[in-house]
Write a protein that holds these residues in place. Structure first.
Motif, PDB file in Angstrom:
ATOM      1  N   LEU B  35       0.705  -1.153   0.016  1.00  0.00           N
ATOM      2  CA  LEU B  35       0.017   0.153   0.120  1.00  0.00           C
ATOM      3  C   LEU B  35       0.802   1.328   0.058  1.00  0.00           C
ATOM      4  O   LEU B  35       0.383   2.291  -0.573  1.00  0.00           O
ATOM      5  CB  LEU B  35      -0.846  -0.053   1.408  1.00  0.00           C
ATOM      6  CG  LEU B  35      -2.176   0.920   1.231  1.00  0.00           C
ATOM      7  CD1 LEU B  35      -2.862   0.708  -0.058  1.00  0.00           C
ATOM      8  CD2 LEU B  35      -2.799   0.686   2.631  1.00  0.00           C
ATOM      9  N   THR B  38       1.860   1.741  -3.527  1.00  0.00           N
ATOM     10  CA  THR B  38       0.350   2.543  -4.186  1.00  0.00           C
ATOM     11  C   THR B  38       0.617   3.882  -3.959  1.00  0.00           C
ATOM     12  O   THR B  38       0.493   4.732  -4.907  1.00  0.00           O
ATOM     13  CB  THR B  38      -0.552   1.717  -3.653  1.00  0.00           C
ATOM     14  OG1 THR B  38      -0.642   0.472  -3.740  1.00  0.00           O
ATOM     15  CG2 THR B  38      -1.978   2.160  -4.490  1.00  0.00           C
ATOM     16  N   PHE B  39       0.746   4.388  -2.601  1.00  0.00           N
ATOM     17  CA  PHE B  39       0.793   5.937  -2.411  1.00  0.00           C
ATOM     18  C   PHE B  39       1.846   6.509  -3.244  1.00  0.00           C
ATOM     19  O   PHE B  39       1.667   7.690  -3.544  1.00  0.00           O
ATOM     20  CB  PHE B  39       0.783   5.970  -0.963  1.00  0.00           C
ATOM     21  CG  PHE B  39      -0.414   5.705  -0.251  1.00  0.00           C
ATOM     22  CD1 PHE B  39      -1.538   5.676  -0.859  1.00  0.00           C
ATOM     23  CD2 PHE B  39      -0.390   5.412   1.057  1.00  0.00           C
ATOM     24  CE1 PHE B  39      -2.829   4.979  -0.263  1.00  0.00           C
ATOM     25  CE2 PHE B  39      -1.645   5.019   1.805  1.00  0.00           C
ATOM     26  CZ  PHE B  39      -2.739   4.944   1.069  1.00  0.00           C
ATOM     27  N   ILE B  42       0.680   6.965  -6.692  1.00  0.00           N
ATOM     28  CA  ILE B  42      -0.200   7.991  -6.682  1.00  0.00           C
ATOM     29  C   ILE B  42       0.331   9.210  -6.667  1.00  0.00           C
ATOM     30  O   ILE B  42       0.133  10.377  -7.250  1.00  0.00           O
ATOM     31  CB  ILE B  42      -1.324   7.579  -5.555  1.00  0.00           C
ATOM     32  CG1 ILE B  42      -2.011   6.521  -6.091  1.00  0.00           C
ATOM     33  CG2 ILE B  42      -2.092   9.069  -5.505  1.00  0.00           C
ATOM     34  CD1 ILE B  42      -3.188   6.297  -5.425  1.00  0.00           C
ATOM     35  N   HIS B  45       1.717  10.282  -9.730  1.00  0.00           N
ATOM     36  CA  HIS B  45       0.883  10.815 -10.692  1.00  0.00           C
ATOM     37  C   HIS B  45       0.542  12.332 -10.362  1.00  0.00           C
ATOM     38  O   HIS B  45       0.377  13.222 -11.156  1.00  0.00           O
ATOM     39  CB  HIS B  45      -0.631  10.212 -10.344  1.00  0.00           C
ATOM     40  CG  HIS B  45      -0.448   9.042 -11.375  1.00  0.00           C
ATOM     41  ND1 HIS B  45      -0.742   9.136 -12.539  1.00  0.00           N
ATOM     42  CD2 HIS B  45      -0.682   7.886 -11.082  1.00  0.00           C
ATOM     43  CE1 HIS B  45      -0.656   7.986 -13.205  1.00  0.00           C
ATOM     44  NE2 HIS B  45      -0.670   7.015 -12.324  1.00  0.00           N
ATOM     45  N   TYR B  46       0.570  12.683  -8.882  1.00  0.00           N
ATOM     46  CA  TYR B  46       0.372  14.161  -8.686  1.00  0.00           C
ATOM     47  C   TYR B  46       1.549  14.981  -9.280  1.00  0.00           C
ATOM     48  O   TYR B  46       1.205  16.106  -9.717  1.00  0.00           O
ATOM     49  CB  TYR B  46       0.378  14.126  -6.983  1.00  0.00           C
ATOM     50  CG  TYR B  46      -0.945  13.707  -6.389  1.00  0.00           C
ATOM     51  CD1 TYR B  46      -2.083  13.438  -6.967  1.00  0.00           C
ATOM     52  CD2 TYR B  46      -0.935  13.516  -5.305  1.00  0.00           C
ATOM     53  CE1 TYR B  46      -3.129  12.934  -6.372  1.00  0.00           C
ATOM     54  CE2 TYR B  46      -1.766  12.692  -4.465  1.00  0.00           C
ATOM     55  CZ  TYR B  46      -3.089  12.699  -5.061  1.00  0.00           C
ATOM     56  OH  TYR B  46      -4.134  12.008  -4.670  1.00  0.00           O
ATOM     57  N   ALA B  51       0.954  18.972  -9.263  1.00  0.00           N
ATOM     58  CA  ALA B  51       0.184  19.374  -7.905  1.00  0.00           C
ATOM     59  C   ALA B  51       1.358  18.850  -6.852  1.00  0.00           C
ATOM     60  O   ALA B  51       1.285  17.788  -6.189  1.00  0.00           O
ATOM     61  CB  ALA B  51      -0.939  18.485  -7.724  1.00  0.00           C
ATOM     62  N   PHE B  53       2.314  20.396  -4.077  1.00  0.00           N
ATOM     63  CA  PHE B  53       2.009  20.290  -2.506  1.00  0.00           C
ATOM     64  C   PHE B  53       1.332  19.172  -2.043  1.00  0.00           C
ATOM     65  O   PHE B  53       1.641  18.490  -1.235  1.00  0.00           O
ATOM     66  CB  PHE B  53       1.161  21.652  -2.271  1.00  0.00           C
ATOM     67  CG  PHE B  53       0.594  21.697  -0.936  1.00  0.00           C
ATOM     68  CD1 PHE B  53       1.402  21.780   0.164  1.00  0.00           C
ATOM     69  CD2 PHE B  53      -0.546  21.434  -0.706  1.00  0.00           C
ATOM     70  CE1 PHE B  53       0.732  21.934   1.499  1.00  0.00           C
ATOM     71  CE2 PHE B  53      -1.323  21.406   0.561  1.00  0.00           C
ATOM     72  CZ  PHE B  53      -0.294  21.756   1.592  1.00  0.00           C
ATOM     73  N   LEU B  54       0.322  18.541  -3.083  1.00  0.00           N
ATOM     74  CA  LEU B  54      -0.437  17.290  -2.774  1.00  0.00           C
ATOM     75  C   LEU B  54       0.504  16.351  -2.579  1.00  0.00           C
ATOM     76  O   LEU B  54       0.395  15.269  -1.885  1.00  0.00           O
ATOM     77  CB  LEU B  54      -1.346  17.216  -3.603  1.00  0.00           C
ATOM     78  CG  LEU B  54      -2.623  18.140  -3.169  1.00  0.00           C
ATOM     79  CD1 LEU B  54      -3.850  17.759  -4.238  1.00  0.00           C
ATOM     80  CD2 LEU B  54      -3.237  17.790  -1.843  1.00  0.00           C
ATOM     81  N   VAL B  57       2.552  16.191   0.506  1.00  0.00           N
ATOM     82  CA  VAL B  57       1.532  15.986   1.656  1.00  0.00           C
ATOM     83  C   VAL B  57       1.177  14.471   1.663  1.00  0.00           C
ATOM     84  O   VAL B  57       1.084  13.533   2.749  1.00  0.00           O
ATOM     85  CB  VAL B  57       0.493  16.932   1.823  1.00  0.00           C
ATOM     86  CG1 VAL B  57      -0.386  16.286   2.559  1.00  0.00           C
ATOM     87  CG2 VAL B  57       0.916  18.285   2.057  1.00  0.00           C
ATOM     88  N   ASN B  58       1.054  13.772   0.514  1.00  0.00           N
ATOM     89  CA  ASN B  58       0.643  12.488   0.214  1.00  0.00           C
ATOM     90  C   ASN B  58       1.763  11.509   0.954  1.00  0.00           C
ATOM     91  O   ASN B  58       1.501  10.645   1.666  1.00  0.00           O
ATOM     92  CB  ASN B  58       0.169  12.194  -0.953  1.00  0.00           C
ATOM     93  CG  ASN B  58      -0.335  11.042  -1.139  1.00  0.00           C
ATOM     94  OD1 ASN B  58      -1.382  10.631  -0.501  1.00  0.00           O
ATOM     95  ND2 ASN B  58      -0.199  10.077  -2.384  1.00  0.00           N
ATOM     96  N   VAL B  61       2.173  12.486   4.807  1.00  0.00           N
ATOM     97  CA  VAL B  61       0.887  11.989   5.567  1.00  0.00           C
ATOM     98  C   VAL B  61       0.517  10.496   5.637  1.00  0.00           C
ATOM     99  O   VAL B  61       0.589   9.844   6.541  1.00  0.00           O
ATOM    100  CB  VAL B  61      -0.256  13.136   5.626  1.00  0.00           C
ATOM    101  CG1 VAL B  61      -1.645  12.374   6.237  1.00  0.00           C
ATOM    102  CG2 VAL B  61       0.149  14.351   6.009  1.00  0.00           C
ATOM    103  N   TYR B  62       0.212  10.141   3.916  1.00  0.00           N
ATOM    104  CA  TYR B  62      -0.034   9.041   3.927  1.00  0.00           C
ATOM    105  C   TYR B  62       0.963   7.889   4.265  1.00  0.00           C
ATOM    106  O   TYR B  62       1.017   7.001   5.267  1.00  0.00           O
ATOM    107  CB  TYR B  62      -0.661   8.839   2.739  1.00  0.00           C
ATOM    108  CG  TYR B  62      -2.121   8.954   2.794  1.00  0.00           C
ATOM    109  CD1 TYR B  62      -2.772   7.979   3.221  1.00  0.00           C
ATOM    110  CD2 TYR B  62      -2.806   9.879   2.320  1.00  0.00           C
ATOM    111  CE1 TYR B  62      -4.204   8.062   3.430  1.00  0.00           C
ATOM    112  CE2 TYR B  62      -4.369  10.108   2.288  1.00  0.00           C
ATOM    113  CZ  TYR B  62      -4.917   9.004   2.819  1.00  0.00           C
ATOM    114  OH  TYR B  62      -6.339   9.170   2.887  1.00  0.00           O
ATOM    115  N   ILE B  66       0.316   7.420   8.330  1.00  0.00           N
ATOM    116  CA  ILE B  66      -0.637   6.656   8.538  1.00  0.00           C
ATOM    117  C   ILE B  66      -0.351   5.076   8.323  1.00  0.00           C
ATOM    118  O   ILE B  66      -0.793   4.335   9.236  1.00  0.00           O
ATOM    119  CB  ILE B  66      -1.829   6.833   7.543  1.00  0.00           C
ATOM    120  CG1 ILE B  66      -2.343   8.310   7.963  1.00  0.00           C
ATOM    121  CG2 ILE B  66      -2.900   6.048   7.723  1.00  0.00           C
ATOM    122  CD1 ILE B  66      -3.509   8.873   6.996  1.00  0.00           C
ATOM    123  N   GLY B 128      -1.578  24.292  -8.571  1.00  0.00           N
ATOM    124  CA  GLY B 128      -1.113  23.143  -7.557  1.00  0.00           C
ATOM    125  C   GLY B 128       0.045  23.353  -6.747  1.00  0.00           C
ATOM    126  O   GLY B 128       0.558  22.921  -5.824  1.00  0.00           O
TER     127      GLY B 128
END
Lengths: 102, 166
Positions: B35, B38-39, B42, B45-46, B51, B53-54, B57-58, B61-62, B66, B128
């Motif tokens: 997982l 996977t993040f 992704i 992709h951002y 994008a 910043f995202l 942060v992804n 944070v993720y 998490i 972004g």
């Protein structure tokens, strides 16, 4: 990049998450599949925000609100994970298993 | 085929493959690590969608916070033996078929829509960037931003209350 590639990718990730929720019995893995579904929706929101930015290129802030929605989804997901994992730990302490059809 | 398209397809294949491995691997620790992969895909992709910043942060944070929380819980419960009771074979087949049906119906519904003709701009655009996002966040969205701090406080209190040994 056409937007439908991103839509199909997000739909595929979402369906994989649903298959995981339906076929696994470990509560933690079910929870992780829910995180996967949240992330696919985030990817779709970012793609749509870039689509809006491409459509009205004159406005500089076009599409920023979609990305801020992704930011708020991440905030809510972090809070949800902390509470959900606390619930799973409590369940494990009471019945000594994380099997969801106990 | 430009370098952006090649990167798009590589990241797509990586995301889908590692998502399938999340669902299909027996060991929960391996599931968490797939997982995280996977993040990262992704987040790639951002970055491709500009994008930035995202993307950061992804990852922080993720993939950073998490998933480490998930790993902590799995290792505290000593679940890393792969002795999970598996579901009935028919239930597994029904789950896979219904997920595939959902994908099929949604893709078929997408085919004739107007929105599918649009273009998402990759590699360019400053929607972004952290400057624009920060300005928007602290002017238009400042009330939800402050409310989310209260949400975090209540989630923290809730986690402590639930996790307390009584």
């Amino acid at each position: 990049m056409p937007i439908n590639y991103y839509i199909v990718l997000a739909l595929a990730l979402f369906s994989i998450g649903i298959v995981g929720v339906l076929t696994r019995r470990n509560a933690i893995i079910v929870f992780m599949c829910i995180e996967l579904m949240l992330n696919s929706v985030n990817l779709l929101l970012v793609a749509f925000s870039k689509m809006q930015a491409a459509k009205n290129a004159a406005v500089t802030v076009a599409g920023t609100d979609g990305q801020l929605f992704v930011f708020f989804i991440m905030v809510v997901a972090a809070a949800e994970v902390s509470v959900g994992l606390a619930i799973i730990v409590m369940m494990y302490r009471n019945i000594h298993s994380v099997d969801i059809n106990f | 085929m430009s370098i952006t398209q090649i990167l798009f397809w590589i990241l797509t294949v990586a995301a889908l493959f590692s998502a399938i491995m999340v669902v299909s691997s027996k060991n929960p620790v391996h599931s968490v690590l797939w997982l995280v992969a996977t993040f990262f895909a992704i987040s790639g992709h951002y970055i491709l969608l500009n994008a930035q910043f995202l993307a950061i942060v992804n990852i922080i944070v993720y993939a950073g916070a998490i998933m480490v929380l998930f790993l902590f819980v799995i290792m505290l419960m000593n679940l890393n033996k792969s002795a999970e009771p598996i579901k009935n074979r028919w239930l597994q087949i029904v789950g896979i078929v219904s997920g595939g049906c959902l994908l099929l119906v949604l893709v078929a519904a997408l085919r004739n829509t107007e929105v599918a003709k649009n273009i998402a701009e990759v590699n360019t655009g400053d929607a972004g960037l952290i400057k624009n996002l920060g300005k928007e966040l602290f002017t238009t969205f400042v009330v939800p931003f402050e409310i989310s701090s209260i949400l975090f406080l209540s989630a923290m209190v809730g986690a402590v209350v639930i996790g307390k040994k009584d």
